[in-house]
Design a protein around this motif. Sequence first.
Motif, PDB file in Angstrom:
ATOM      1  N   ARG A 100       6.844   0.955   4.406  1.00 58.99           N
ATOM      2  CA  ARG A 100       6.624   0.172   5.624  1.00 58.99           C
ATOM      3  C   ARG A 100       5.180   0.350   6.108  1.00 58.99           C
ATOM      4  O   ARG A 100       4.663   1.453   6.158  1.00 58.99           O
ATOM      5  N   THR A 101       4.543  -0.761   6.458  1.00 58.61           N
ATOM      6  CA  THR A 101       3.229  -0.724   7.102  1.00 58.61           C
ATOM      7  C   THR A 101       3.429  -0.893   8.598  1.00 58.61           C
ATOM      8  O   THR A 101       4.072  -1.846   9.046  1.00 58.61           O
ATOM      9  N   HIS A 102       2.901   0.034   9.378  1.00 59.75           N
ATOM     10  CA  HIS A 102       3.033  -0.034  10.828  1.00 59.75           C
ATOM     11  C   HIS A 102       1.842  -0.769  11.442  1.00 59.75           C
ATOM     12  O   HIS A 102       0.726  -0.729  10.909  1.00 59.75           O
ATOM     13  N   PHE A 103       2.071  -1.397  12.556  1.00 60.61           N
ATOM     14  CA  PHE A 103       1.047  -2.176  13.243  1.00 60.61           C
ATOM     15  C   PHE A 103      -0.172  -1.320  13.579  1.00 60.61           C
ATOM     16  O   PHE A 103      -1.319  -1.766  13.470  1.00 60.61           O
ATOM     17  N   TYR A 104       0.076  -0.063  13.938  1.00 59.02           N
ATOM     18  CA  TYR A 104      -1.032   0.812  14.350  1.00 59.02           C
ATOM     19  C   TYR A 104      -1.936   1.243  13.195  1.00 59.02           C
ATOM     20  O   TYR A 104      -2.993   1.822  13.418  1.00 59.02           O
ATOM     21  N   GLU A 105      -1.548   0.954  11.953  1.00 62.85           N
ATOM     22  CA  GLU A 105      -2.401   1.309  10.817  1.00 62.85           C
ATOM     23  C   GLU A 105      -3.625   0.403  10.699  1.00 62.85           C
ATOM     24  O   GLU A 105      -4.548   0.701   9.940  1.00 62.85           O
ATOM     25  N   GLY A 106      -3.615  -0.704  11.445  1.00 58.43           N
ATOM     26  CA  GLY A 106      -4.793  -1.548  11.511  1.00 58.43           C
ATOM     27  C   GLY A 106      -4.971  -2.513  10.356  1.00 58.43           C
ATOM     28  O   GLY A 106      -6.061  -3.065  10.169  1.00 58.43           O
ATOM     29  N   ARG A 107      -3.937  -2.748   9.574  1.00 65.98           N
ATOM     30  CA  ARG A 107      -4.037  -3.668   8.432  1.00 65.98           C
ATOM     31  C   ARG A 107      -3.708  -5.108   8.826  1.00 65.98           C
ATOM     32  O   ARG A 107      -3.804  -6.017   7.999  1.00 65.98           O
ATOM     33  N   GLY A 108      -3.291  -5.314  10.059  1.00 69.76           N
ATOM     34  CA  GLY A 108      -2.962  -6.655  10.529  1.00 69.76           C
ATOM     35  C   GLY A 108      -1.484  -6.963  10.429  1.00 69.76           C
ATOM     36  O   GLY A 108      -0.728  -6.300   9.713  1.00 69.76           O
ATOM     37  N   HIS A 118       0.854  -1.183   0.000  1.00 68.83           N
ATOM     38  CA  HIS A 118       0.000   0.000   0.000  1.00 68.83           C
ATOM     39  C   HIS A 118       0.891   1.234   0.000  1.00 68.83           C
ATOM     40  O   HIS A 118       2.046   1.185   0.438  1.00 68.83           O
ATOM     41  N   ALA A 119       0.357   2.330  -0.455  1.00 69.70           N
ATOM     42  CA  ALA A 119       1.081   3.593  -0.333  1.00 69.70           C
ATOM     43  C   ALA A 119       1.339   3.858   1.148  1.00 69.70           C
ATOM     44  O   ALA A 119       0.504   3.565   2.001  1.00 69.70           O
ATOM     45  N   SER A 120       2.504   4.397   1.464  1.00 66.92           N
ATOM     46  CA  SER A 120       2.853   4.643   2.858  1.00 66.92           C
ATOM     47  C   SER A 120       1.891   5.636   3.487  1.00 66.92           C
ATOM     48  O   SER A 120       1.560   6.670   2.909  1.00 66.92           O
ATOM     49  N   GLY A 121       1.426   5.305   4.705  1.00 67.75           N
ATOM     50  CA  GLY A 121       0.512   6.192   5.403  1.00 67.75           C
ATOM     51  C   GLY A 121       1.188   7.066   6.431  1.00 67.75           C
ATOM     52  O   GLY A 121       0.515   7.721   7.227  1.00 67.75           O
ATOM     53  N   GLN A 143      16.084  -0.178  26.063  1.00 66.87           N
ATOM     54  CA  GLN A 143      16.971   0.983  25.915  1.00 66.87           C
ATOM     55  C   GLN A 143      16.541   1.925  24.787  1.00 66.87           C
ATOM     56  O   GLN A 143      16.948   3.074  24.754  1.00 66.87           O
ATOM     57  N   ILE A 144      15.747   1.413  23.852  1.00 70.19           N
ATOM     58  CA  ILE A 144      15.253   2.173  22.697  1.00 70.19           C
ATOM     59  C   ILE A 144      13.782   1.805  22.535  1.00 70.19           C
ATOM     60  O   ILE A 144      13.427   0.629  22.721  1.00 70.19           O
ATOM     61  N   VAL A 145      12.927   2.761  22.185  1.00 68.85           N
ATOM     62  CA  VAL A 145      11.510   2.424  22.051  1.00 68.85           C
ATOM     63  C   VAL A 145      10.946   2.995  20.763  1.00 68.85           C
ATOM     64  O   VAL A 145      11.260   4.116  20.371  1.00 68.85           O
ATOM     65  N   GLY A 146      10.131   2.175  20.076  1.00 66.60           N
ATOM     66  CA  GLY A 146       9.526   2.605  18.834  1.00 66.60           C
ATOM     67  C   GLY A 146       8.308   1.769  18.495  1.00 66.60           C
ATOM     68  O   GLY A 146       7.822   0.986  19.327  1.00 66.60           O
ATOM     69  N   MET A 147       7.817   1.922  17.269  1.00 66.84           N
ATOM     70  CA  MET A 147       6.555   1.305  16.861  1.00 66.84           C
ATOM     71  C   MET A 147       6.709   0.425  15.628  1.00 66.84           C
ATOM     72  O   MET A 147       5.752   0.219  14.874  1.00 66.84           O
TER      73      MET A 147
END
Length: 268
Positions: free
Chosen positions: A88-96, A60-63, A203-207
Amino acid sequence: MSTDPDPIALAEAAAAELARLTGVAQHDIALTLGSGWGGAADILGETVAEVPAEQVPGFHASGVAGHSGTLRSIRLANGAHALVIGARTHFYEGRGVRAVVHGVRTAAAAGAKIMVLTNGAGGVDPAFGAGEAVLISDHLNLTATSPIEGANFIDLTDLYASRLRDIARGVEPGLQEGVYVQLPGPHYETPAEIHYLRAIGGQIVGMSTALEAIAARAAGMEVLGLSLITNPAAGMGDDPLNHEEVLEAGRAAGPRLADLLSRVVAAL
């Protein structure tokens, strides 16, 4: 019964279409370029083709601002081909979860043996300063899910390959290492949550990244992970967090990160 396409078959279809669109039958290494790292695509080598992600099955196009939304095939100086995933598709985009790791699975189906995962992330460890690149030595997956389906038990002991980390440190001896934590997002963490993450070894946090790394290992790839520390995590600094700060940190560090990553890839 689910009517969703089989994720491995979808990745194989995507790899076949990618080969057709780029004219490159096989890619040897793949890179997902997160916030701050996108400039590396311009100096890795000769761009053979660049394809809008939505033209390839499953993408998909990046959101998210800061991601290119394209798939780029690059011929490296040694003649190998790199696939740069800017969608990249992120988990929070809701696509699974399947959508989150589709890029990694496509890279594996396209022949890549090494997966380089990069991101912009918050610094939980005060030893990591904003604008610094940090090698990911291990991770804590706090998304409460996995890309692995069924009774497939994948060993993650050396998930972020020590061999590749040694190569990266040979290129840039000053690189520090840290344990990355993936949370679902899209909200930033509370100071109490950051205190908790420090207590359990984060030590590092992200999504992003952790789910992709697991899928890469399951597909038989070696994984190298790198984080750009875009800001101190909540409670570690004086200012509130916002996405524009992340983008600005990426812009400021971009040329330096591009140079670092191009040198590391040349050595892999």
